[in-house]
Scaffold this motif. Structure first.
Motif, short mmCIF file in Angstrom:
data_model
loop_
_atom_site.label_atom_id
_atom_site.label_comp_id
_atom_site.label_asym_id
_atom_site.label_seq_id
_atom_site.Cartn_x
_atom_site.Cartn_y
_atom_site.Cartn_z
N THR A 1 15.02 -13.71 10.13
CA THR A 1 15.50 -13.97 8.77
C THR A 1 14.61 -14.97 8.05
OG1 THR A 1 17.79 -13.54 9.46
CG2 THR A 1 17.47 -14.75 7.40
N PHE B 1 11.37 -13.29 7.21
CA PHE B 1 11.47 -12.38 6.06
C PHE B 1 11.42 -13.15 4.74
CE2 PHE B 1 14.24 -10.62 2.75
CZ PHE B 1 13.57 -9.42 2.49
N PHE C 1 8.65 -13.11 1.90
CA PHE C 1 9.16 -12.52 0.67
C PHE C 1 8.83 -13.41 -0.52
CE2 PHE C 1 13.21 -11.68 -1.94
CZ PHE C 1 12.59 -10.68 -2.68
N PHE D 1 8.73 -8.02 -1.57
CA PHE D 1 9.69 -7.41 -0.63
C PHE D 1 8.98 -6.44 0.31
CE2 PHE D 1 12.54 -3.93 0.52
CZ PHE D 1 13.57 -4.63 1.12
N ILE D 2 8.12 -5.59 -0.25
CA ILE D 2 7.39 -4.61 0.58
C ILE D 2 6.51 -5.34 1.59
CG2 ILE D 2 5.63 -2.80 0.54
CD1 ILE D 2 6.72 -1.98 -2.21
N HIS D 3 5.81 -6.37 1.12
CA HIS D 3 4.96 -7.16 2.02
C HIS D 3 5.78 -7.77 3.15
CE1 HIS D 3 2.38 -10.41 3.47
NE2 HIS D 3 3.34 -11.26 3.13
N SER D 4 6.93 -8.35 2.82
CA SER D 4 7.73 -9.05 3.81
C SER D 4 8.42 -8.10 4.78
CB SER D 4 8.78 -9.92 3.11
OG SER D 4 9.52 -10.65 4.06
N ILE D 5 8.97 -7.01 4.27
CA ILE D 5 9.70 -6.09 5.15
C ILE D 5 8.75 -5.45 6.15
CG2 ILE D 5 9.54 -3.91 3.87
CD1 ILE D 5 12.74 -5.43 5.38
N ALA D 6 7.48 -5.29 5.77
CA ALA D 6 6.49 -4.76 6.71
C ALA D 6 6.27 -5.75 7.86
CB ALA D 6 5.18 -4.47 5.98
N GLN D 7 6.21 -7.06 7.52
CA GLN D 7 6.04 -8.09 8.56
C GLN D 7 7.20 -8.08 9.54
OE1 GLN D 7 3.28 -10.59 8.29
NE2 GLN D 7 2.61 -8.92 7.01
N VAL D 8 8.40 -8.07 9.00
CA VAL D 8 9.59 -8.15 9.85
C VAL D 8 9.74 -6.86 10.66
CG1 VAL D 8 12.10 -8.33 9.84
CG2 VAL D 8 10.76 -9.73 8.28
N GLY D 9 9.50 -5.70 10.02
CA GLY D 9 9.64 -4.43 10.72
C GLY D 9 8.72 -4.32 11.92
#
Length: 314
Positions: free
Chosen positions: A99, A102, A106, A153-161
């Motif tokens: 979290t 992210f 983000f 958001f796209i940048h961050s969700i890629a990191q977390v995923g």
């Protein structure tokens, strides 16, 4: 290595800055002051930009957004870090770590894209002064800011995923004061070479490309200012100098951390403190100390609040 004979790690021990209690207490006091100044300075700019109608322009709208993001950025890790400095064994859960990761990327991603929008705004203002209000109207400005949020958001969700799919079966000691990709993926019990390449591409190359675009834009602006009047050139240079200072403080540490292989170096924590704690604190000072309109608006807001409080005191 596989996770078949290992238990899944449920949390990480944050090693932080030092295990010496006196040093931890010193860091707690220093970073408490830094965080207090960061919150006060950035929220003050947001309040000033919101309350003064003369500052309801595109440039100050973007500046207010940047200050709000700096407040959020520092608040992602500072309260937790301060609490950990007073804890004997600071542990963050696996879910809490993801979290934090992210929201850290983000907000950081939004800031990078927003700074690009801000330099575009200044480029249009200087190169097309008569058509500026037509080109950078409220709709366009809102869409650009919204695009920055989507990009973050796209940048961050890629990191977390990518990170969430890794197996963590020990060790569980994270050599940092917050959860971030370079230290976290090193704890995975699998080969992360390909993942590191993906992370460097996502973090480092995107940051580097944005930085080069910004440098090119500022160079073009400085060349363009040569044909302006002395007064107009002085005002534009003052604004550009503030932007360049903020861009340097944000991008240079990010390039140091993310645009290289994920190895541990002695300066890593110092640089991390610089762009997570110090830079959000300095941004308000950089903009306000060089901006007469913001200073005047702050004085008006202060007088207005004082006038409201005076009748209550009597």
């Amino acid at each position: 290595m596989t996770t078949a004979n290992h238990s899944q790690v449920t949390g990480f021990v944050l090693l932080g800055f030092s295990q010496v209690w006196e040093l931890r207490l010193f860091f707690f006091i220093v970073f408490s002051v830094v965080y207090l100044m960061t919150v006060t300075g950035n929220l003050l700019i947001v309040a000033v930009v919101t309350s003064d109608p003369r500052l309801h322009t595109t440039m100050y709208f973007l500046l207010g957004n940047l200050s709000f993001l700096d407040f959020c950025y520092s608040s992602i890790m500072a309260p937790r870090m301060l609490a950990d400095l007073l804890s004997r064994k600071p542990v963050i859960s696996f879910g809490g770590c993801l979290t934090q990761l992210f929201f850290f990327h983000f907000i950081g991603g939004i800031k990078i894209f927003l700074l690009t929008v801000m330099v575009y705004d200044r480029y249009v203002a200087i190169s097309q002064p008569l058509r500026y209000m037509l080109i950078m109207n409220r709709t366009v400005c809102g869409l650009l800011v919204a695009a920055s949020w989507v990009g973050g958001f796209i940048h961050s969700i890629a990191q977390v995923g990518l990170t969430a799919q890794l197996p963590f079966c020990g060790p569980d000691k994270l050599d940092n004061f917050y959860c971030d990709v370079p230290q976290l993926i090193k704890l995975a019990c699998t080969d992360t070479f390909v993942l590191e390449l993906l992370m460097v591409s996502n973090n480092g190359l995107v940051t580097l490309m944005c930085f080069l675009v910004l440098l090119g834009s500022y160079t073009a602006l400085l060349v363009m200012l040569r044909s302006h009047s002395r007064e107009g050139r002085s005002k534009a240079l003052s604004t550009c100098a503030s932007h360049i200072a903020v861009v340097t403080l944000i991008f240079v540490p990010c390039l140091y951390i993310y645009a290289r292989p994920f190895r541990t170096f002695p300066m890593d924590k110092v640089v991390s403190v610089l762009y997570t704690m110090v830079t959000p604190m300095l941004n308000p000072a950089i903009y306000t100390l060089r901006n007469k309109e913001v200073i005047i608006a702050m004085k008006k807001l202060w007088r207005r609040q004082k006038d409201l409080l005076d009748p209550l005191e009597h």
